[in-house]
Scaffold this motif. Structure first.
Motif, PDB file in Angstrom:
ATOM      1  N   LEU A 112       0.778  -1.233   0.020  1.00 42.82           N
ATOM      2  CA  LEU A 112      -0.044  -0.087  -0.074  1.00 42.82           C
ATOM      3  C   LEU A 112       0.942   1.225  -0.028  1.00 42.82           C
ATOM      4  O   LEU A 112       0.560   2.100  -0.803  1.00 42.82           O
ATOM      5  CB  LEU A 112      -0.978  -0.060   1.401  1.00 42.82           C
ATOM      6  N   ASN A 113       1.796   1.091   0.858  1.00 35.03           N
ATOM      7  CA  ASN A 113       2.824   2.362   0.499  1.00 35.03           C
ATOM      8  C   ASN A 113       4.101   1.942   1.183  1.00 35.03           C
ATOM      9  O   ASN A 113       4.273   1.172   2.206  1.00 35.03           O
ATOM     10  CB  ASN A 113       2.333   3.458   1.388  1.00 35.03           C
ATOM     11  N   ALA A 114       5.079   2.561   0.808  1.00 33.13           N
ATOM     12  CA  ALA A 114       6.462   2.390   1.188  1.00 33.13           C
ATOM     13  C   ALA A 114       7.370   3.718   1.501  1.00 33.13           C
ATOM     14  O   ALA A 114       7.899   3.929   0.501  1.00 33.13           O
ATOM     15  CB  ALA A 114       7.290   1.296   0.593  1.00 33.13           C
ATOM     16  N   ASP A 115       7.244   4.501   2.523  1.00 30.45           N
ATOM     17  CA  ASP A 115       7.752   5.696   2.814  1.00 30.45           C
ATOM     18  C   ASP A 115       9.283   5.521   3.198  1.00 30.45           C
ATOM     19  O   ASP A 115       9.391   4.603   3.887  1.00 30.45           O
ATOM     20  CB  ASP A 115       7.112   6.636   3.463  1.00 30.45           C
ATOM     21  N   ALA A 116      10.091   6.338   2.778  1.00 30.75           N
ATOM     22  CA  ALA A 116      11.450   6.233   3.388  1.00 30.75           C
ATOM     23  C   ALA A 116      11.475   6.933   4.432  1.00 30.75           C
ATOM     24  O   ALA A 116      11.044   7.968   4.865  1.00 30.75           O
ATOM     25  CB  ALA A 116      12.364   6.650   2.284  1.00 30.75           C
ATOM     26  N   PRO A 117      12.383   6.523   5.385  1.00 29.29           N
ATOM     27  CA  PRO A 117      12.833   7.267   6.610  1.00 29.29           C
ATOM     28  C   PRO A 117      13.460   8.599   6.458  1.00 29.29           C
ATOM     29  O   PRO A 117      13.950   8.880   5.338  1.00 29.29           O
ATOM     30  CB  PRO A 117      13.631   6.092   7.336  1.00 29.29           C
ATOM     31  N   ALA A 118      13.432   9.510   7.427  1.00 29.58           N
ATOM     32  CA  ALA A 118      14.165  10.797   7.176  1.00 29.58           C
ATOM     33  C   ALA A 118      15.073  11.032   8.161  1.00 29.58           C
ATOM     34  O   ALA A 118      14.922  10.701   9.280  1.00 29.58           O
ATOM     35  CB  ALA A 118      13.118  11.723   7.324  1.00 29.58           C
ATOM     36  N   GLU A 119      16.147  11.520   7.828  1.00 29.72           N
ATOM     37  CA  GLU A 119      17.282  12.119   8.609  1.00 29.72           C
ATOM     38  C   GLU A 119      17.101  13.609   9.046  1.00 29.72           C
ATOM     39  O   GLU A 119      16.611  14.336   8.019  1.00 29.72           O
ATOM     40  CB  GLU A 119      18.493  11.953   7.903  1.00 29.72           C
ATOM     41  N   CYS A 120      16.993  13.832  10.114  1.00 28.12           N
ATOM     42  CA  CYS A 120      16.699  15.351  10.472  1.00 28.12           C
ATOM     43  C   CYS A 120      18.172  15.871  10.130  1.00 28.12           C
ATOM     44  O   CYS A 120      19.220  15.473   9.995  1.00 28.12           O
ATOM     45  CB  CYS A 120      16.536  15.596  11.967  1.00 28.12           C
ATOM     46  N   ASP A 121      17.721  17.402   9.943  1.00 27.66           N
ATOM     47  CA  ASP A 121      19.004  18.240   9.565  1.00 27.66           C
ATOM     48  C   ASP A 121      19.973  18.708  10.474  1.00 27.66           C
ATOM     49  O   ASP A 121      19.546  19.020  11.724  1.00 27.66           O
ATOM     50  CB  ASP A 121      18.417  19.500   8.646  1.00 27.66           C
ATOM     51  N   ALA A 122      21.125  18.406  10.358  1.00 34.24           N
ATOM     52  CA  ALA A 122      22.223  18.760  11.375  1.00 34.24           C
ATOM     53  C   ALA A 122      22.191  20.042  11.861  1.00 34.24           C
ATOM     54  O   ALA A 122      21.939  20.358  13.315  1.00 34.24           O
ATOM     55  CB  ALA A 122      23.721  18.349  10.875  1.00 34.24           C
ATOM     56  N   ALA A 123      21.790  21.097  11.180  1.00 39.05           N
ATOM     57  CA  ALA A 123      21.882  22.634  11.558  1.00 39.05           C
ATOM     58  C   ALA A 123      20.590  22.937  12.403  1.00 39.05           C
ATOM     59  O   ALA A 123      20.629  23.470  13.328  1.00 39.05           O
ATOM     60  CB  ALA A 123      21.623  23.497  10.333  1.00 39.05           C
ATOM     61  N   VAL A 124      19.446  22.221  12.050  1.00 31.97           N
ATOM     62  CA  VAL A 124      18.057  22.495  12.868  1.00 31.97           C
ATOM     63  C   VAL A 124      18.193  21.707  14.125  1.00 31.97           C
ATOM     64  O   VAL A 124      17.974  22.407  15.097  1.00 31.97           O
ATOM     65  CB  VAL A 124      17.037  21.888  12.087  1.00 31.97           C
ATOM     66  N   VAL A 125      18.816  20.688  14.220  1.00 31.16           N
ATOM     67  CA  VAL A 125      19.042  19.676  15.444  1.00 31.16           C
ATOM     68  C   VAL A 125      19.951  20.577  16.398  1.00 31.16           C
ATOM     69  O   VAL A 125      19.658  20.743  17.517  1.00 31.16           O
ATOM     70  CB  VAL A 125      19.670  18.325  14.992  1.00 31.16           C
ATOM     71  N   GLU A 126      21.195  21.251  15.809  1.00 29.08           N
ATOM     72  CA  GLU A 126      21.736  22.194  16.528  1.00 29.08           C
ATOM     73  C   GLU A 126      21.432  23.428  17.112  1.00 29.08           C
ATOM     74  O   GLU A 126      21.547  23.493  18.211  1.00 29.08           O
ATOM     75  CB  GLU A 126      23.221  22.378  15.878  1.00 29.08           C
ATOM     76  N   ALA A 127      20.502  23.893  16.272  1.00 29.91           N
ATOM     77  CA  ALA A 127      19.553  24.988  16.670  1.00 29.91           C
ATOM     78  C   ALA A 127      18.755  24.563  17.972  1.00 29.91           C
ATOM     79  O   ALA A 127      18.795  25.332  18.929  1.00 29.91           O
ATOM     80  CB  ALA A 127      18.835  25.623  15.669  1.00 29.91           C
ATOM     81  N   LEU A 128      18.200  23.363  18.022  1.00 26.11           N
ATOM     82  CA  LEU A 128      17.287  23.126  19.025  1.00 26.11           C
ATOM     83  C   LEU A 128      18.156  22.765  20.262  1.00 26.11           C
ATOM     84  O   LEU A 128      17.898  23.425  21.277  1.00 26.11           O
ATOM     85  CB  LEU A 128      16.724  21.815  18.677  1.00 26.11           C
ATOM     86  N   ALA A 129      19.277  22.190  20.079  1.00 29.32           N
ATOM     87  CA  ALA A 129      20.367  21.761  21.127  1.00 29.32           C
ATOM     88  C   ALA A 129      20.749  23.037  21.846  1.00 29.32           C
ATOM     89  O   ALA A 129      20.977  23.063  23.226  1.00 29.32           O
ATOM     90  CB  ALA A 129      21.548  20.858  20.538  1.00 29.32           C
ATOM     91  N   ARG A 130      21.049  24.073  20.954  1.00 31.34           N
ATOM     92  CA  ARG A 130      21.533  25.459  21.482  1.00 31.34           C
ATOM     93  C   ARG A 130      20.439  26.017  22.524  1.00 31.34           C
ATOM     94  O   ARG A 130      20.967  26.327  23.568  1.00 31.34           O
ATOM     95  CB  ARG A 130      22.084  26.167  20.560  1.00 31.34           C
ATOM     96  N   ALA A 131      19.245  25.859  22.138  1.00 30.66           N
ATOM     97  CA  ALA A 131      17.911  26.727  22.723  1.00 30.66           C
ATOM     98  C   ALA A 131      17.989  25.781  24.016  1.00 30.66           C
ATOM     99  O   ALA A 131      17.574  26.314  25.091  1.00 30.66           O
ATOM    100  CB  ALA A 131      17.003  26.646  22.019  1.00 30.66           C
ATOM    101  N   VAL A 132      18.178  24.274  23.829  1.00 34.72           N
ATOM    102  CA  VAL A 132      18.027  23.668  25.269  1.00 34.72           C
ATOM    103  C   VAL A 132      18.981  24.018  26.249  1.00 34.72           C
ATOM    104  O   VAL A 132      18.834  24.057  27.330  1.00 34.72           O
ATOM    105  CB  VAL A 132      18.155  21.837  24.953  1.00 34.72           C
ATOM    106  N   GLU A 133      20.256  24.205  25.754  1.00 37.07           N
ATOM    107  CA  GLU A 133      21.428  24.641  26.563  1.00 37.07           C
ATOM    108  C   GLU A 133      21.209  25.936  27.178  1.00 37.07           C
ATOM    109  O   GLU A 133      21.593  26.096  28.342  1.00 37.07           O
ATOM    110  CB  GLU A 133      22.481  24.447  25.832  1.00 37.07           C
ATOM    111  N   LYS A 134      20.659  26.844  26.261  1.00 37.88           N
ATOM    112  CA  LYS A 134      20.546  28.116  26.694  1.00 37.88           C
ATOM    113  C   LYS A 134      19.675  28.477  28.277  1.00 37.88           C
ATOM    114  O   LYS A 134      19.778  28.982  28.927  1.00 37.88           O
ATOM    115  CB  LYS A 134      19.976  28.849  25.739  1.00 37.88           C
ATOM    116  N   HIS A 135      18.798  27.326  27.843  1.00 39.50           N
ATOM    117  CA  HIS A 135      17.888  27.393  29.206  1.00 39.50           C
ATOM    118  C   HIS A 135      18.149  26.382  30.399  1.00 39.50           C
ATOM    119  O   HIS A 135      17.456  26.002  31.087  1.00 39.50           O
ATOM    120  CB  HIS A 135      16.518  27.238  28.861  1.00 39.50           C
ATOM    121  N   ARG A 136      19.425  25.706  30.135  1.00 36.81           N
ATOM    122  CA  ARG A 136      19.849  24.738  30.956  1.00 36.81           C
ATOM    123  C   ARG A 136      18.844  23.482  31.180  1.00 36.81           C
ATOM    124  O   ARG A 136      18.528  23.192  32.332  1.00 36.81           O
ATOM    125  CB  ARG A 136      20.234  25.228  32.254  1.00 36.81           C
TER     126      ARG A 136
END
Ligand SMILES: [Zn+2]
Length: 412
Positions: free
Chosen positions: A325-349
């Protein structure tokens, strides 16, 4: 002004949206293009306009609420999720990403932030497959994964086509216009409840998603021979349900033996024909859902199931046919967006895990045209798609704050 989330308003709005439903509270049922969905869309549009966002609805009903940046022609920083809900669902799946996204924008506005890239909240049509049998219709069409022609062929259980249903709901324009150009987005971030137990178990309040698993699904039909449950002796039987039973165990074993915890396979539906106590099952239909974060490994599981089906069919003298019926490919998240999230997490400890998303989301499809990542917050016991789905106001506020911080850094 420090960046601050209005957690009370956000909780109140989540409750208000949950009340727009076809089910008795606390359950939420909001199927795409039904009256509650349309009422919820109107309610949400009003909230977006109150926040000064300009709202555009595309022909499939994807809703873009835009906060113009100082460079309005620059690629957009997007966030959002879905507000449709399966029958008897809870109030957080999808909604946290939509109302959290809106509150993140309002928090940035209150803080006096001025984005360079426009920030857009996107509410996607029919993430859930309830009505048309296929999920993520809006995001598949945006990213070109579902063509306008293929979308026009979809029908609901009453035989109504997508065009009829969207027309009655007031959506106009050609479906060909839904597709977005690659490069439309600078980045895309989706806030979502985890829908699994890991964050809660580890007492970590945030999960940064680095990969999104994707499903392959198939319909399997097993044809044997029916007959009287008393009259046909065992050596003469071609029992379709017995063959199905062997195949179901082969499905389990195919996923268990890949060597990776990320391989999962499920038979969730089993229709037995004719379904009488004194009649040998002559035909069985099974649903098959196989997921993994690795495409080759997932396809390996599908092939192992196919081999098992051939063996069982030969051994038991039944026919087994598999319709993919369907066979979607998995996705890799983008390194820069992942890092932006990680920096935001760090900023607020805050503490955060990097993790994979085992459920799939609109972000899986948006990843075909944009750099994406997702941010998870815990939900109680990992429960989702049920009325007792719950995420705490503190976790929602924390996720929303990190989302706001991330949207700011990506659009600065
Ligand atoms: Zn969802």
């Amino acid at each position: 002004m420090p960046l601050a989330i209005d957690s009370n308003r956000l909780s109140r709005e989540i409750d208000e949206l949950a009340a727009i439903s076809d089910a008795e509270p606390p359950a939420v049922t909001r199927i795409v293009f039904t009256p509650p969905d349309l009422k919820a869309r109107a309610w949400l549009r009003a909230r977006c306009e109150e926040a000064g966002l300009s709202v555009r609805v595309d022909p499939i009903g994807n809703t873009f609420a835009r906060w113009n940046g100082s460079e309005p022609d620059a690629p957009v920083v997007g966030t959002g999720s879905h507000i449709d809900a399966i029958p008897n669902a809870g109030k957080y799946d999808g909604v946290v990403g939509v109302l959290g996204g809106l509150e993140a924008i309002r928090a940035l506005q209150r803080q006096g932030f001025r984005p360079r890239n426009s920030i857009e909240l996107l509410v996607l049509t029919s993430e859930e497959p309830t009505r048309f049998g296929i999920g993520c219709i809006g995001s598949r069409m945006l990213s070109g994964g579902l063509s306008a022609d293929a979308a026009r062929k979809l029908k609901d259980a009453d035989g109504a086509s997508v065009d009829e249903v969207r027309g009655r709901a007031g959506m106009s324009g050609e479906l060909e216009q839904v597709r977005l150009a690659r490069g439309y987005y600078k980045a895309w971030v989706e806030l979502h409840i985890e829908q699994g137990p890991l964050l809660e178990r580890d007492r970590v309040s945030l999960g940064i998603v680095t990969r999104i698993a994707a499903p392959a699904s198939a319909r399997i039909t097993i044809e044997g021979a029916g007959g009287h449950a008393g009259g046909v002796v065992m050596p003469d039987r071609r029992d379709a349900l017995c063959a199905a039973s062997e195949l179901i165990l082969a499905v389990e074993s195919a996923a268990r033996t890949t060597g990776s915890i990320d391989s999962v396979a499920t038979v969730g539906m089993c229709d037995v024909f004719p379904g009488a106590v004194n009649s040998i099952p002559s035909r069985v239909r099974l649903s098959l859902d196989v997921r993994d974060t690795d495409l080759a490994r997932r396809d390996g599981v599908m092939q192992a199931i196919e081999r098992a089906a051939k063996e069982i069919a030969a051994k038991r003298n039944v026919s087994i046919t598999t319709e993919l019926l369907n066979a979607d490919a998995p996705a890799e998240c983008d390194a820069a967006v992942v890092e932006a999230l990680a920096r935001a997490v760090e900023k607020h400890r805050f503490a955060a895990h990097r993790m994979i998303s085992r459920a799939y989301h609109d972000s899986l499809f948006i990843s075909r045209i944009a750099p994406v990542a997702m941010l998870f917050i815990p939900c109680r016991n990992g429960y989702s798609h049920r009325p007792d789905e719950y995420a705490s106001p503190d976790d929602i506020a924390r996720g929303t704050l990190v989302l706001a911080e991330t949207l700011a850094s990506l659009s600065a």
